[in-house]
Design an enzyme around this catalytic site. Structure first.
Site, PDB file in Angstrom:
ATOM      1  N   TYR A  66      34.580  44.896  45.259  1.00 32.69           N
ATOM      2  CA  TYR A  66      35.196  44.042  44.242  1.00 32.69           C
ATOM      3  C   TYR A  66      36.287  44.811  43.475  1.00 32.69           C
ATOM      4  CZ  TYR A  66      35.354  40.877  40.167  1.00 32.69           C
ATOM      5  OH  TYR A  66      35.747  40.014  39.165  1.00 32.69           O
ATOM      6  N   ASP A 101      39.464  26.073  51.648  1.00 31.80           N
ATOM      7  CA  ASP A 101      38.971  27.456  51.624  1.00 31.80           C
ATOM      8  C   ASP A 101      40.202  28.345  51.746  1.00 31.80           C
ATOM      9  OD1 ASP A 101      38.100  29.985  52.228  1.00 31.80           O
ATOM     10  OD2 ASP A 101      36.460  29.319  53.525  1.00 31.80           O
TER      11      ASP A 101
HETATM   12  N1  LIG Z   1      33.419  36.055  34.623  1.00 34.93           N
HETATM   13  C1  LIG Z   1      33.893  37.233  34.314  1.00 34.93           C
HETATM   14  O1  LIG Z   1      33.402  37.887  33.390  1.00 34.93           O
HETATM   15  C2  LIG Z   1      35.068  37.812  35.070  1.00 34.93           C
HETATM   16  C3  LIG Z   1      35.515  39.074  34.713  1.00 34.93           C
HETATM   17  C4  LIG Z   1      36.610  39.614  35.374  1.00 34.93           C
HETATM   18  C5  LIG Z   1      37.242  38.888  36.376  1.00 34.93           C
HETATM   19  N2  LIG Z   1      36.778  37.665  36.727  1.00 34.93           N
HETATM   20  C6  LIG Z   1      37.497  36.953  37.796  1.00 34.93           C
HETATM   21  O2  LIG Z   1      37.874  35.664  37.321  1.00 34.93           O
HETATM   22  C7  LIG Z   1      37.904  34.750  38.410  1.00 34.93           C
HETATM   23  C8  LIG Z   1      37.011  33.553  38.106  1.00 34.93           C
HETATM   24  O3  LIG Z   1      35.711  34.017  37.843  1.00 34.93           O
HETATM   25  P1  LIG Z   1      34.491  33.077  37.387  1.00 34.93           P
HETATM   26  O4  LIG Z   1      33.602  33.914  36.582  1.00 34.93           O
HETATM   27  O5  LIG Z   1      35.023  31.828  36.841  1.00 34.93           O
HETATM   28  O6  LIG Z   1      33.804  32.853  38.830  1.00 34.93           O
HETATM   29  P2  LIG Z   1      32.998  31.602  39.409  1.00 34.93           P
HETATM   30  O7  LIG Z   1      32.162  32.125  40.513  1.00 34.93           O
HETATM   31  O8  LIG Z   1      32.331  30.846  38.314  1.00 34.93           O
HETATM   32  O9  LIG Z   1      34.155  30.672  40.015  1.00 34.93           O
HETATM   33  C9  LIG Z   1      34.925  31.044  41.132  1.00 34.93           C
HETATM   34  C10 LIG Z   1      35.376  29.796  41.854  1.00 34.93           C
HETATM   35  O10 LIG Z   1      36.115  30.222  43.008  1.00 34.93           O
HETATM   36  C11 LIG Z   1      35.745  29.405  44.085  1.00 34.93           C
HETATM   37  N3  LIG Z   1      35.953  30.066  45.374  1.00 34.93           N
HETATM   38  C12 LIG Z   1      35.254  31.106  45.904  1.00 34.93           C
HETATM   39  N4  LIG Z   1      35.692  31.376  47.140  1.00 34.93           N
HETATM   40  C13 LIG Z   1      36.686  30.481  47.418  1.00 34.93           C
HETATM   41  C14 LIG Z   1      37.510  30.259  48.550  1.00 34.93           C
HETATM   42  N5  LIG Z   1      37.384  30.991  49.671  1.00 34.93           N
HETATM   43  N6  LIG Z   1      38.419  29.268  48.504  1.00 34.93           N
HETATM   44  C15 LIG Z   1      38.540  28.494  47.388  1.00 34.93           C
HETATM   45  N7  LIG Z   1      37.780  28.667  46.284  1.00 34.93           N
HETATM   46  C16 LIG Z   1      36.859  29.651  46.305  1.00 34.93           C
HETATM   47  C17 LIG Z   1      34.258  29.138  43.850  1.00 34.93           C
HETATM   48  O11 LIG Z   1      33.778  28.020  44.594  1.00 34.93           O
HETATM   49  C18 LIG Z   1      34.201  28.941  42.357  1.00 34.93           C
HETATM   50  O12 LIG Z   1      34.388  27.594  41.987  1.00 34.93           O
HETATM   51  C19 LIG Z   1      37.475  35.546  39.638  1.00 34.93           C
HETATM   52  O13 LIG Z   1      38.607  36.000  40.331  1.00 34.93           O
HETATM   53  C20 LIG Z   1      36.706  36.692  39.049  1.00 34.93           C
HETATM   54  O14 LIG Z   1      36.677  37.801  39.898  1.00 34.93           O
HETATM   55  C21 LIG Z   1      35.707  37.112  36.094  1.00 34.93           C
END
Ligand SMILES: NC(=O)c1ccc[n+]([C@@H]2O[C@H](COP(=O)([O-])OP(=O)(O)OC[C@H]3O[C@@H](n4cnc5c(N)ncnc54)[C@H](O)[C@@H]3O)[C@@H](O)[C@H]2O)c1
Length: 451
Positions: free
Chosen positions: A357, A264
């Site tokens: 966020y 974490d």
């Molecule tokens: N999906 C989108 O459209 C989008 C757009 C802009 C930015 N983002 C950013 O891209 C990144 C990935 O997004 P995603 O859509 O793949 O999200 P997701 O929720 O599918 O994956 C995020 C991963 O981070 C892990 N995580 C969360 N808290 C954690 C912690 N404390 N320690 C270790 N791991 C942890 C989760 O378990 C998960 O596997 C994020 O930073 C998100 O903010 C996503």
């Protein structure tokens, strides 16, 4: 998670129907595959005034096996095939009057650009101009590029790279990125390079060969895509995620021959545990991708402290603490290290219900900008990527209307894929990308939000 509307709009009947109804026809983008040539056709290089990059650009493209055509003449005559790229060296611009030569070169050349083409402009930064007239001419290119990106169709993109005096050697990696399929969803963007150390990759094909890369949040979504692309490019990936995601994390790590580390990132001892693992098993780390992120949406007036604090802790504070510990621990960061932080379009445009966020993601942008000079001193870099609407399991669960609108309000008229974010991060992680530092690269298809 295919794009049903894009597929329909490109089918025989669909093409006719969307044309008659005046609906958008999103193109199938050109995405990178290993072994693919840099461009699927020739390039045209022109200059506005006495540019200083034209020769180097021509040499760079020829070394990549790209045929460089002569600029199109005013009557539209050319020496053959339609170009796959149009490149303007605008480093010779002195006054707004000189922009006429940019127009004279671009207009007929871009008219002939084939689908999934690339327009790339290289220019001096307006901030280094000698006079207001010169600054005006340089800044004018911003409006030109951003408008061109909105006019192009067929999955073509237009971007602008600022190249200050002395940073000429830094252009090779960004030029290759913007012309290649790696930048499929990077459109209408302006970024800068700086003078830097540019170590050579160990392998010309696998540009991350021999590198150790940590990717947080790698169990799924964008993080899993980043881990796969980094491994494809030759890196040994240490995939990090919370213990609750352990099974999926192990699956990703096994698939790519990497290592799974359950951690974490917000735990008080997370930086030490990560660094211990990296030093003991790998002798340090070359690339760190801070991808893990969470959302806890509520309007500010209804947001409790837990929502605010948890988002700040994962999305911003953990990135700061881990990076600081890596900098402070002798031997943790290998020479020419690369740190890439995942921000978001919400951090640039703001988003209703996402004060926490958006604040955390805007903070990431400030963080990389502030750290860049310190990283440069050790031949390292720190950058951010800001994804726009990316098609993931999360977005697949959105209500139909919200998802359709969200994914179409960009110049490419479609959502990006996790691999588009991953390719951009892998590019920033390359040894040759040393001249890109402190930047935030949007991977948003030129979203209308926060443009
Ligand atoms: N999906 C989108 O459209 C989008 C757009 C802009 C930015 N983002 C950013 O891209 C990144 C990935 O997004 P995603 O859509 O793949 O999200 P997701 O929720 O599918 O994956 C995020 C991963 O981070 C892990 N995580 C969360 N808290 C954690 C912690 N404390 N320690 C270790 N791991 C942890 C989760 O378990 C998960 O596997 C994020 O930073 C998100 O903010 C996503």
């Amino acid at each position: 998670m295919s794009d049903w509307y894009r597929d329909f709009a490109n089918s025989g009947f669909g093409t006719t129907l969307v044309k008659q109804l005046g609906l958008p026809r999103p193109a199938v983008l050109r995405r990178f595959e290993p072994g693919q040539p840099l461009l699927p056709g020739p390039a045209i290089i022109g200059s506005a005034g006495e540019g200083r990059l034209r020769e180097a650009l021509t040499e760079l493209l020829r070394a990549e096996g790209v045929h460089v055509q002569s600029p199109v003449t005013a009557d539209g005559a050319t020496d053959g095939e339609k170009p796959a790229a149009v490149i303007l060296d605008a480093t010779g611009l002195r006054t707004p009057g000189d922009l006429a030569s940019a127009h004279d070169f671009l207009s007929p050349a871009v008219k002939r650009l084939r689908a999934t083409g690339r327009v790339l402009i290289l220019a001096d930064p307006p901030s280094d101009a000698d006079s207001p007239a010169q600054a005006a001419a340089r800044q004018a290119l911003d409006g030109l590029v951003r408008s061109m990106a909105k006019e192009l169709r067929g999955g073509s993109t237009a971007n602008l790279v600022h190249v200050p005096e002395g940073a000429e050697a830094s252009i090779a990696s960004p030029v290759r990125f913007f012309l290649s399929g790696r930048s499929a969803y990077v459109d209408g963007q302006v970024m800068s390079v700086s003078p830097a150390e540019l170590p050579k990759a160990d392998d010309d094909e696998q540009l991350l060969a021999g590198k150790v890369a940590v990717v947080t949040g790698a169990a799924r979504g964008i993080g899993a895509a980043i881990a796969k692309v980094m491994a494809r490019d030759g890196a040994h990936v240490v995939a990090v995620d919370i213990p609750a995601a352990g099974d999926k994390l192990a699956e990703v790590a096994n698939e790519i021959g990497g290592t799974a580390l359950q951690l974490d990132i917000t735990a008080a001892d997370a930086p030490q545990r990560l660094i211990e693992h990296l030093r003991e098993r790998h002798g340090g780390v070359d690339v760190v991708v801070h991808n893990a992120g969470i959302t806890r949406d509520k309007l500010l007036v209804n947001m409790d402290a837990a929502r605010w604090n948890s988002v700040m802790a994962v999305n911003l504070q953990a990135q700061l603490d881990i990076t600081q510990a890596l900098l402070d621990t002798e031997g943790a960061l290998k020479p020419n290290a690369r740190v890439v932080c995942v921000s978001s379009q919400s951090g640039i445009a703001g988003n209703r219900g996402q004060t926490n966020y958006a604040a955390s993601k805007a903070g990431v942008i400030g963080m990389v900008r502030a750290w860049a000079p310190q990283f440069a001193e050790r031949g390292a870099t720190i950058n951010a990527v800001a994804p726009g609407f990316i098609v993931t399991e999360m977005t697949a669960k959105m209500p139909f209307g919200t998802r359709e609108v969200g994914s179409r309000i960009n110049s490419l008229q479609q959502g990006g894929l996790p691999v588009d974010v991953a390719e951009t991060i892998a590019w920033l992680s390359q040894p040759g990308s040393g001249g890109v530092n402190g930047q935030t690269v949007r991977v948003c298809g030129q979203s209308m939000l926060g443009a």
